[in-house]
Design a protein around this motif. Structure first.
Motif, mmCIF file in Angstrom:
data_model
loop_
_atom_site.group_PDB
_atom_site.id
_atom_site.type_symbol
_atom_site.label_atom_id
_atom_site.label_comp_id
_atom_site.label_asym_id
_atom_site.label_seq_id
_atom_site.Cartn_x
_atom_site.Cartn_y
_atom_site.Cartn_z
ATOM 1 N N GLU A 1 -5.863 7.297 -9.742
ATOM 2 C CA GLU A 1 -6.482 6.733 -8.540
ATOM 3 C C GLU A 1 -5.880 7.328 -7.277
ATOM 4 O OE1 GLU A 1 -7.660 2.474 -10.667
ATOM 5 O OE2 GLU A 1 -5.943 2.581 -9.300
ATOM 6 N N ILE A 2 -4.574 7.563 -7.292
ATOM 7 C CA ILE A 2 -3.936 8.231 -6.153
ATOM 8 C C ILE A 2 -4.458 9.668 -6.026
ATOM 9 C CG2 ILE A 2 -1.729 9.085 -5.258
ATOM 10 C CD1 ILE A 2 -0.418 6.648 -6.630
ATOM 11 N N TYR B 1 -3.730 3.896 -0.729
ATOM 12 C CA TYR B 1 -3.901 3.276 -2.042
ATOM 13 C C TYR B 1 -3.329 1.864 -1.950
ATOM 14 C CZ TYR B 1 -3.539 2.621 -7.132
ATOM 15 O OH TYR B 1 -3.667 2.153 -8.430
ATOM 16 N N ILE C 1 -7.902 9.745 -4.406
ATOM 17 C CA ILE C 1 -7.867 9.608 -2.944
ATOM 18 C C ILE C 1 -7.598 10.959 -2.292
ATOM 19 C CG2 ILE C 1 -6.645 8.546 -1.000
ATOM 20 C CD1 ILE C 1 -6.057 6.167 -2.864
ATOM 21 N N CYS D 1 -9.288 3.205 2.372
ATOM 22 C CA CYS D 1 -8.446 3.061 1.179
ATOM 23 C C CYS D 1 -9.260 2.942 -0.092
ATOM 24 C CB CYS D 1 -7.542 1.831 1.311
ATOM 25 S SG CYS D 1 -8.418 0.255 1.087
ATOM 26 N N ALA E 1 -1.466 8.052 0.137
ATOM 27 C CA ALA E 1 -1.614 8.904 -1.040
ATOM 28 C C ALA E 1 -1.012 10.286 -0.841
ATOM 29 C CB ALA E 1 -3.090 9.016 -1.417
ATOM 30 N N SER F 1 -8.798 0.365 -3.069
ATOM 31 C CA SER F 1 -8.095 -0.871 -3.383
ATOM 32 C C SER F 1 -8.213 -1.143 -4.879
ATOM 33 C CB SER F 1 -8.687 -2.042 -2.584
ATOM 34 O OG SER F 1 -8.098 -3.273 -2.968
ATOM 35 N N SER F 2 -7.084 -1.138 -5.572
ATOM 36 C CA SER F 2 -7.063 -1.383 -7.013
ATOM 37 C C SER F 2 -7.081 -2.884 -7.264
ATOM 38 C CB SER F 2 -5.813 -0.750 -7.627
ATOM 39 O OG SER F 2 -5.757 -0.992 -9.010
ATOM 40 N N ARG G 1 0.832 -1.195 0.000
ATOM 41 C CA ARG G 1 0.000 0.000 0.000
ATOM 42 C C ARG G 1 0.869 1.247 0.000
ATOM 43 N NH1 ARG G 1 -2.552 0.868 6.143
ATOM 44 N NH2 ARG G 1 -0.606 1.603 7.113
#
Length: 639
Positions: free
Chosen positions: A450-451, A467, A454, A425, A96, A427-428, A93
């Motif tokens: 995605e970051i 992340y 967040i 979080c 971010a 979660s990808s 993880r």
């Protein structure tokens, strides 16, 4: 007003567990799973995990499971048994707000912006690639002719050449992997190590100058021999090389003595005929596997997509003309319309069509492996109970649950990120993208987005800080990119503490499975690591049982194809999955039985002694993998 601040929970397609609509997690214990490993490609069922089938799962419970090393594939939850599996998978993880992009990541972002601004054109590879599954040469679309050539026969690269060069390099890498496999099967190389993937690189112009006195031009090089030699030295296992008059390398040499140079010579002997078919020659040079042009000098520009590979004025004019007609994207100066849409997880045929295109072209899947049903099981179905915001509650505007993040270019879907948004979080889970836009590095770009998402949503939900990138496997070179998102952390598989990657890396360079938290205090004590490692390794043996006869696996794409493990060793214990008590108190474990919710203490006497012994062994194992707290709040379904 207070009610307006509350979060409203809605059951997903999997329902709420059949308890009067109350939101709860309901799971079925699948037990240990065995399947083949897609990372080390051992061929045997050597990847070991524990599985749960989730009928429903609250976002809080799934967040807690992630922080114990679990992941999901559809409604199937799995957790690697780290001390037994062939390729230990560490949860990774990134906070971010602490993210510091690398130069490469910034280049990806800038390249995408130039493309959207109409300043960069990208070749549509559909016109170039006529792939067939049966053709090994379909990737080898760069033609380095072995016929005599004059200036007009020189190789050209515009957008078309860029795509061809990528395909050619990928093909050479695959052929080296094939040569390694042949060497392992024949005994020339030991099969007792995890197979790294070869990566052929284009040789920079500055390095080519070293070859100026040669008649051939150095084009590609691969350093896989150094990686294999390093693995052999680390594992210190016996290594055999068959007697060969061509190599003169001897027999029964210890693996630690085999040098990169010797390994390169072995591999080159298997590649010579193949290289000739491509119009290349191949030689081992100080451990490197080098590919040379056999027809004169071929030069690449600084960047593979920056222009032409050669170079008469008439040829350049033809290239520019063809480039203007065949490149995709916006006309020069015309900005493209780009959108990122977030939608609840549901089946969308446009998404499925893109997924199928991606799997067939990028992963070389067959049509029978990319059906609608398999796609739904893998990326659409979810046990997460959606939580939406009703008022200004502590959640992002979209709420919590499973989502698909769509990347849309001028109305056309070009990528989809499958994600779970949880209290702490994002979660990808998976990303698939249009192979025609491979040069845009959409995988890296989506991670950056995605970051960014967040950070933008922390104002709505302060707890949403991390992340999660899935699993990191240190022995798998394909996984190394995840550590490039810095500063990242890996989850200790024994004590479930997050350890800085830079600390963990020093330990994983020595051994695949380690208790990372034991060493977190040694971040600034590098010189002490070797001795401390030996001491703590002995301590860990107190927790870890002998698993030499056990073998198991879990593959996210095909978890339901794996087999159960029901032997005596499996039913008794799973090893040192945590430092919690080996014999947990089962009294408060929540049991689901025929629609009722009961504590185990109230029903244990309903079983005879043999049934109770077997059930309690299973429950003990369940408590160890999910933790005492979760075992008392998630429903363990017995039917």
């Amino acid at each position: 007003m207070a009610d307006a601040m509350k979060l409203r929970s809605e059951a997903s397609t999997s329902g709420s567990g059949g308890n009067g609509g109350r939101v709860e997690s309901v799971v079925v214990d699948v037990g240990r799973r065995k399947s083949t490993c897609g990372y080390c490609k051992s061929g045997a069922r050597t990847r070991i995990s524990h599985g749960l089938w989730a009928h429903s799962l609250t976002v809080d419970d799934y967040q807690a499971l992630l922080d114990r090393g679990w992941r999901r594939s559809g409604c199937f939850l799995y957790k690697p048994e780290m001390e037994k599996t062939c390729c230990p998978s560490y949860a990774i993880r990134l906070k971010a707000s602490d993210f510091s992009p690398s130069k490469e990541q910034m280049r990806v972002s800038k390249r995408m912006q130039r493309f959207l601004d109409g300043k960069l054109e990208v070749k549509n590879s559909t016109e170039l690639i006529k792939e067939t599954e049966a053709s090994r040469g379909s990737c080898c679309s760069v033609n380095i002719s072995n016929k005599s050539s004059d200036a007009t026969d020189s190789m050209e690269v515009d957008c078309e050449g860029k795509e061809k060069a990528h395909k050619f390099i990928h093909s050479l890498s695959n052929e080296i992997d094939h040569a390694i496999k042949l060497c392992m099967e024949s005994g020339e190389l030991s099969s007792d190590f995890q197979l790294p993937k070869a990566a052929v690189k284009r040789v920079a112009p500055a390095k080519k100058k070293l070859q100026a006195d040669m008649l051939e031009d150095l084009i590609f090089s691969c350093n896989i021999s150094f990686q294999i030699a390093a693995i052999l030295r680390r594992t210190r296992k016996d290594f055999e090389v068959v007697k060969s008059s061509e190599h003169g390398l001897g027999v029964n040499r210890d693996s630690s003595e085999l040098s990169p140079k010797a390994i390169a010579e072995i591999l080159v002997s298997h590649l010579k005929q193949l290289a000739k078919s491509f119009g290349l020659s191949v030689r081992a040079c100080n451990g490197h596997i080098n590919f040379y042009s056999t027809t004169g000098k071929v030069c690449f520009d600084e960047e593979i997509g920056s222009g032409t590979m050669s170079k008469t004025p008439s040829t350049a004019d033809k290239v520019n003309d063809r480039h203007s007609k065949k490149s995709c994207g916006a006309p020069q100066g015309h900005r493209l319309r780009f959108e990122i849409r977030l939608k609840r997880s549901s089946f969308d045929y446009e998404e499925y069509s893109l997924y199928k295109k991606y799997q067939l072209r990028v992963h070389n899947d067959t049509l029978d492996h990319v059906t609608e049903s398999s796609y739904k099981r893998f990326l659409v179905d979810t046990p997460l109970v959606h939580v939406s915001l009703n008022g200004d509650g502590a959640a992002p505007p979209c709420g919590f649950g499973s989502f698909h993040q769509q990347y849309v270019l001028d109305g056309k879907l070009i990528a989809v990120g499958v994600i779970d948004i949880l209290p702490n979080c994002l979660s990808s889970k998976y990303l698939f993208w249009d192979p025609d836009l491979a040069s845009l590095s959409l995988g890296k770009y989506s991670a950056l987005e995605e970051i960014k998402w967040i950070n933008e949503n922390q104002m709505h939900c302060p707890s949403l800080q991390y992340y999660y990138l899935g699993y990191y496997i240190h022995s798998c070179s394909k996984m190394r990119y995840k550590a490039a998102y810095r500063p990242s952390e890996l989850l200790c598989p024994l004590r479930y503490q997050w350890v800085p990657y830079d600390v963990a890396k020093q330990l994983l360079d020595r051994r695949n499975y380690v208790s990372l938290s034991d060493f977190s205090a040694l971040q600034n004590e590098d010189s002490l690591l070797p001795n401390v490692f030996d001491i703590l390794e002995e301590q860990q043996n107190d927790f870890v049982q002998d698993t030499s006869s056990d073998a198991v696996n879990e593959d996210e794409m095909a978890e339901m194809d794996s087999e159960d493990s029901n032997d005596k060793a499996d039913s008794e214990a799973i090893g040192a999955t945590s430092v919690e008590s080996e014999n947990a108190d089962l009294s408060d474990l929540l049991i689901g039985l025929r629609g009722a919710r009961l504590r185990y203490e109230t029903i244990r006497h309903a079983f005879d002694s043999s049934q109770r012994k077997l059930l309690e062994a299973q429950l003990q194992r369940y408590v160890r993998v999910v933790g005492t707290e979760l075992s008392e709040q998630m429903v363990y379904s017995l039917g």
